[in-house]
Motif scaffolding. Structure first.
Motif, PDB file in Angstrom:
ATOM      1  N   LEU A   1      47.875  62.429  59.971  1.00 40.77           N
ATOM      2  CA  LEU A   1      46.743  63.352  60.011  1.00 40.77           C
ATOM      3  C   LEU A   1      46.195  63.610  58.611  1.00 40.77           C
ATOM      4  O   LEU A   1      44.975  63.609  58.402  1.00 40.77           O
ATOM      5  N   ALA A   2      47.086  63.823  57.653  1.00 34.28           N
ATOM      6  CA  ALA A   2      46.644  64.064  56.271  1.00 34.28           C
ATOM      7  C   ALA A   2      45.882  62.865  55.726  1.00 34.28           C
ATOM      8  O   ALA A   2      44.873  63.022  55.020  1.00 34.28           O
ATOM      9  N   HIS A   3      46.337  61.655  56.059  1.00 38.82           N
ATOM     10  CA  HIS A   3      45.628  60.452  55.592  1.00 38.82           C
ATOM     11  C   HIS A   3      44.236  60.379  56.213  1.00 38.82           C
ATOM     12  O   HIS A   3      43.247  60.055  55.535  1.00 38.82           O
ATOM     13  N   ALA A   4      44.127  60.690  57.527  1.00 40.29           N
ATOM     14  CA  ALA A   4      42.824  60.641  58.197  1.00 40.29           C
ATOM     15  C   ALA A   4      41.861  61.658  57.579  1.00 40.29           C
ATOM     16  O   ALA A   4      40.675  61.360  57.359  1.00 40.29           O
ATOM     17  N   LEU A   5      42.359  62.843  57.277  1.00 42.05           N
ATOM     18  CA  LEU A   5      41.497  63.879  56.696  1.00 42.05           C
ATOM     19  C   LEU A   5      41.153  63.580  55.237  1.00 42.05           C
ATOM     20  O   LEU A   5      40.006  63.752  54.812  1.00 42.05           O
ATOM     21  N   SER A   6      42.132  63.117  54.477  1.00 41.02           N
ATOM     22  CA  SER A   6      41.892  62.823  53.057  1.00 41.02           C
ATOM     23  C   SER A   6      40.957  61.640  52.873  1.00 41.02           C
ATOM     24  O   SER A   6      40.336  61.496  51.812  1.00 41.02           O
ATOM     25  N   SER A   7      40.855  60.784  53.902  1.00 43.56           N
ATOM     26  CA  SER A   7      39.981  59.608  53.822  1.00 43.56           C
ATOM     27  C   SER A   7      38.525  59.931  54.138  1.00 43.56           C
ATOM     28  O   SER A   7      37.644  59.071  54.000  1.00 43.56           O
ATOM     29  N   VAL A   8      38.268  61.150  54.600  1.00 45.60           N
ATOM     30  CA  VAL A   8      36.900  61.558  54.920  1.00 45.60           C
ATOM     31  C   VAL A   8      36.060  61.588  53.641  1.00 45.60           C
ATOM     32  O   VAL A   8      36.534  61.992  52.573  1.00 45.60           O
ATOM     33  N   ARG A   9      34.833  61.135  53.743  1.00 47.29           N
ATOM     34  CA  ARG A   9      33.920  61.192  52.592  1.00 47.29           C
ATOM     35  C   ARG A   9      33.718  62.639  52.167  1.00 47.29           C
ATOM     36  O   ARG A   9      33.324  63.492  52.974  1.00 47.29           O
ATOM     37  N   ARG A  10      33.974  62.935  50.899  1.00 49.21           N
ATOM     38  CA  ARG A  10      33.908  64.313  50.414  1.00 49.21           C
ATOM     39  C   ARG A  10      32.520  64.610  49.867  1.00 49.21           C
ATOM     40  O   ARG A  10      32.121  64.127  48.815  1.00 49.21           O
ATOM     41  N   ARG A  11      31.808  65.445  50.599  1.00 53.67           N
ATOM     42  CA  ARG A  11      30.482  65.904  50.189  1.00 53.67           C
ATOM     43  C   ARG A  11      30.500  67.397  49.875  1.00 53.67           C
ATOM     44  O   ARG A  11      29.961  67.836  48.861  1.00 53.67           O
ATOM     45  N   PHE A  12      31.153  68.161  50.754  1.00 55.72           N
ATOM     46  CA  PHE A  12      31.236  69.614  50.569  1.00 55.72           C
ATOM     47  C   PHE A  12      32.648  70.060  50.175  1.00 55.72           C
ATOM     48  O   PHE A  12      32.826  71.180  49.715  1.00 55.72           O
ATOM     49  N   GLY A  13      33.641  69.219  50.427  1.00 53.70           N
ATOM     50  CA  GLY A  13      35.024  69.575  50.118  1.00 53.70           C
ATOM     51  C   GLY A  13      35.633  70.564  51.088  1.00 53.70           C
ATOM     52  O   GLY A  13      36.617  71.227  50.767  1.00 53.70           O
ATOM     53  N   ARG A  14      35.082  70.638  52.317  1.00 54.06           N
ATOM     54  CA  ARG A  14      35.532  71.625  53.301  1.00 54.06           C
ATOM     55  C   ARG A  14      35.748  70.962  54.657  1.00 54.06           C
ATOM     56  O   ARG A  14      34.910  70.181  55.115  1.00 54.06           O
ATOM     57  N   ILE A  15      36.865  71.300  55.293  1.00 55.73           N
ATOM     58  CA  ILE A  15      37.190  70.819  56.637  1.00 55.73           C
ATOM     59  C   ILE A  15      37.366  72.028  57.535  1.00 55.73           C
ATOM     60  O   ILE A  15      38.083  72.978  57.196  1.00 55.73           O
ATOM     61  N   GLY A  16      36.697  72.019  58.683  1.00 56.47           N
ATOM     62  CA  GLY A  16      36.752  73.149  59.603  1.00 56.47           C
ATOM     63  C   GLY A  16      37.854  72.990  60.631  1.00 56.47           C
ATOM     64  O   GLY A  16      38.091  71.892  61.142  1.00 56.47           O
TER      65      GLY A  16
ATOM     66  N   MET B   1      48.689  69.316  51.774  1.00 54.54           N
ATOM     67  CA  MET B   1      48.675  67.859  51.721  1.00 54.54           C
ATOM     68  C   MET B   1      47.279  67.282  51.503  1.00 54.54           C
ATOM     69  O   MET B   1      47.141  66.172  50.975  1.00 54.54           O
ATOM     70  N   ILE B   2      46.234  68.003  51.906  1.00 51.05           N
ATOM     71  CA  ILE B   2      44.882  67.424  51.852  1.00 51.05           C
ATOM     72  C   ILE B   2      44.074  67.931  50.665  1.00 51.05           C
ATOM     73  O   ILE B   2      42.875  67.636  50.560  1.00 51.05           O
ATOM     74  N   ARG B   3      44.669  68.702  49.762  1.00 53.54           N
ATOM     75  CA  ARG B   3      43.941  69.134  48.578  1.00 53.54           C
ATOM     76  C   ARG B   3      43.394  67.937  47.812  1.00 53.54           C
ATOM     77  O   ARG B   3      44.051  66.896  47.773  1.00 53.54           O
ATOM     78  N   PRO B   4      42.157  68.012  47.274  1.00 53.23           N
ATOM     79  CA  PRO B   4      41.357  69.213  47.008  1.00 53.23           C
ATOM     80  C   PRO B   4      40.473  69.688  48.166  1.00 53.23           C
ATOM     81  O   PRO B   4      39.676  70.602  47.977  1.00 53.23           O
ATOM     82  N   PHE B   5      40.556  69.055  49.356  1.00 54.61           N
ATOM     83  CA  PHE B   5      39.821  69.611  50.487  1.00 54.61           C
ATOM     84  C   PHE B   5      40.335  71.016  50.780  1.00 54.61           C
ATOM     85  O   PHE B   5      41.541  71.282  50.716  1.00 54.61           O
ATOM     86  N   ALA B   6      39.430  71.906  51.156  1.00 55.63           N
ATOM     87  CA  ALA B   6      39.797  73.253  51.580  1.00 55.63           C
ATOM     88  C   ALA B   6      39.654  73.356  53.093  1.00 55.63           C
ATOM     89  O   ALA B   6      38.659  72.885  53.665  1.00 55.63           O
ATOM     90  N   MET B   7      40.637  73.935  53.758  1.00 53.93           N
ATOM     91  CA  MET B   7      40.568  74.160  55.203  1.00 53.93           C
ATOM     92  C   MET B   7      39.917  75.515  55.452  1.00 53.93           C
ATOM     93  O   MET B   7      40.353  76.542  54.904  1.00 53.93           O
TER      94      MET B   7
END
Length: 355
Positions: free
Chosen positions: A90-105, A127-133
């Motif tokens: 799951l962390a790999h799937a989320l971390s692979s998302v293109r980062r535009r806003f740096g936020r995952i809902g 695990m997914i930093r720098p994305f913010a949940m």
């Protein structure tokens, strides 16, 4: 999905993490009896803003997923494995998302539930930093607010199944029956009539009225002179109805009870008439409240007079003061005034309407 992505852009989200049944069914199409009746295994669905969606699910569910969902990218692990329930995948799937806003809902806000252990969620956030949940519930609420014609048809079918069972209700009541006996027969009628599930069938009964509108059936025996309520939420093809009927057993109700029921009926009609495009949820509340107050009914702490309806028995909005959610064509609501009277007695009436 594309409508949801438009809401995601407005909310500045790069992806949504979905873990609960209604939103996973809604977005991925995945339907199963297994996943939501056991807490042993979590199920994840990742909807990126632009890329292909990803399912991260227990290996045991892959065939079920592929048989019901349109999402082709499925990643599995041999669950249950409490020390790491798919978090690496799951962390790999989320971390692979293109980062535009740096936020995952995620499903963190009102009227949502997170379908994973809280400790795992906190671990995933690290695990997914720098994305913010962040809370993504407003996005999901906006996407599901207006129902399609197909969704409305499913809700209508659920309501028809329940209405047919209510038509049969007088013939179900037998002297000496308990509330449990009657609810079993009523639920069986809905299942035989086409319902997939009948997870909510509340009942209240008593001399001259009842004191609760949310209780399950008890061993109380139904007797002549009782007022009986059944409030049901039958489910058909992923969608609910939610309405009730009141019945007098054996003899006509007292004039005071008739008067309260008549006020509820007129309040319901006023609520239905107020549920128009451009009105708000609180407008629907006040339309009902005015009828009851004019009839001398004190509103008290009623909370709300109805709510949204769809993939859940109760959805936003709430018909209550302060909820200014705008009604649009395709919004489905319950209209549900209630009245306290006598010594701790309550009557409630409920209908389902599509704007």
């Amino acid at each position: 999905v594309e409508r949801t992505r438009r809401f995601m852009t407005k909310a500045r989200l790069d992806a949504l993490l979905i873990t609960a049944e209604p939103n996973m069914e809604y977005l991925a199409g995945f339907t199963t009896q297994f996943a939501w009746n056991t807490p042993a295994r979590p199920w994840y669905f990742v909807l990126p803003l632009t890329a292909r969606p990803v399912a991260v699910i227990p290996e045991i569910g892959e065939s079920n997923w592929r048989a019901t969902s349109w999402v082709a990218d499925v990643r599995t692990w041999p669950s249950p494995r409490p020390e790491n329930e798919g978090l690496d995948l799951l962390a790999h799937a989320l971390s692979s998302v293109r980062r535009r806003f740096g936020r995952i809902g995620a499903e963190l806000g009102p009227e949502t539930r997170l379908g994973m252990p809280t400790v795992d969620f906190l671990r995933l956030c690290r695990m997914i930093r720098p994305f913010a949940m962040v809370d993504g519930s407003a996005v999901l609420r906006g996407a599901r607010h207006v129902k399609s014609l197909t969704e409305v048809a499913r809700i209508r079918r659920a309501a028809t199944i329940a209405a047919d069972a209510f038509d049969e209700l007088p013939a179900m009541v037998r002297p000496g029956d308990t509330e449990k006996d009657l609810v079993r027969k009523f639920q069986a009628a809905m299942l035989l009539g086409g319902a997939d599930k009948t997870p909510y069938t509340a009942i209240g009964s008593g001399r001259g009225g009842y004191s609760s509108i949310i209780m399950g059936p008890t061993n109380r025996r139904i007797a002549k002179g009782d007022i009986l309520l059944i409030d049901t939420g039958a489910r058909y093809d992923g969608y609910f109805c939610d309405f009730d009927r009141n019945v007098a057993i054996g003899r006509p109700p007292a004039p005071a009870v008739r008067r309260v029921h008549d006020l509820l009926w007129r309040a319901t009609e006023a609520g239905i008439d107020a549920a128009r495009p451009g009105a708000s949820a609180e407008d629907v509340f006040f339309a009902q409240a005015r009828v009851l107050e004019a009839g001398g009914i004190a509103l008290g702490n009623v909370g709300r007079f109805g709510h949204g309806l769809g993939k859940l028995l109760t959805e936003p909005p709430s018909n209550k003061p302060g909820d200014r959610t705008r009604l649009e064509p395709g919004v489905v609501l319950t209209i549900e005034p209630s009245a306290l009277y006598g010594r701790g007695k309550i009557l409630v009436h409920e209908e389902n309407v599509v704007v």
